[in-house]
Design a protein around this motif. Sequence first.
Motif, PDB file in Angstrom:
ATOM      1  N   ASP A  21       0.684  -1.223  -0.474  1.00  0.00           N
ATOM      2  CA  ASP A  21      -0.045   0.762   0.421  1.00  0.00           C
ATOM      3  C   ASP A  21       1.215   0.919   0.084  1.00  0.00           C
ATOM      4  N   ASP A  23       0.432   4.308  -0.123  1.00  0.00           N
ATOM      5  CA  ASP A  23      -0.437   5.451   1.344  1.00  0.00           C
ATOM      6  C   ASP A  23       0.796   4.898   2.360  1.00  0.00           C
ATOM      7  N   PRO A  28       4.587  10.621   0.723  1.00  0.00           N
ATOM      8  CA  PRO A  28       3.992   9.946  -0.015  1.00  0.00           C
ATOM      9  C   PRO A  28       4.505  10.633  -1.546  1.00  0.00           C
ATOM     10  N   ASN A  31       4.987   8.656  -4.243  1.00  0.00           N
ATOM     11  CA  ASN A  31       3.884   7.076  -4.633  1.00  0.00           C
ATOM     12  C   ASN A  31       4.065   7.789  -6.536  1.00  0.00           C
TER      13      ASN A  31
END
Length: 246
Positions: A21, A23, A28, A31
């Motif tokens: 994941d 997140d 972040p 990402n």
Amino acid sequence: MLVLLPPSETKAAGGGGAPLDLDALSLPELNPVRRKLADALVELAADVPASLTALGLSERQSGEVERNATLWTSPTMPALQRYTGVLYDALDVRSLSGAAADRAASRLSVASALFGVVRAGDPIPAYRLSGGSSLPGFPALRSVWRPALEPVLQSDELVVDLRSGAYAALARIPGAVTVRVVTEDSSGKRRTVSHHNKAYKGRLAAALATSRAEPSTVDEVVTVAEKAGMTVERAGETDLVLVTDH
């Protein structure tokens, strides 16, 4: 202080964490690039010969391609437990507990061709992608990562950069402390260490990560290393030489 480690080509199998994941990872803002590269690795894994070529692997290493195929569904574990090998054996984070473990978790990060940088406890799956790999349809990884990664790594805190060349190329960190490992023979002649380089960097990382005093200057890094029994010299404003007798 941030101690930035190189990753390892070898990685522990399995894990007890939920599937990847993004997140759940630190930083972040990385990402979007992480997702593009992860999706590209999964897609590439459908073509095993192409994967082997792109990743610089032999047919005997086809299991690494299988890891990439299940990147989004395989279990995760903390980054410092996922990476293995000589440096991580010397670092030996599994032996830490209490305040020392907390300090290590807050100070250590790992460079990654797939994730850019991960913090010690970030949950990641096993994967295969090296800093020098070339993915079909992508420019060199340094061109992919530098625009996203360099702003993230600009910091007022002291950075001790232990990355190897291919990973240092993914992001430049002005002002970071770098370390070269050399061996000195009885005549005083020095040469760069290759075989034991990772082990000594692992020992240095362990000393810095667990020290009760948190270095904020180059001289304080030297002091911590010397207290841990290592011989470290300044070779420039931010360049250090770790001298061994092996």
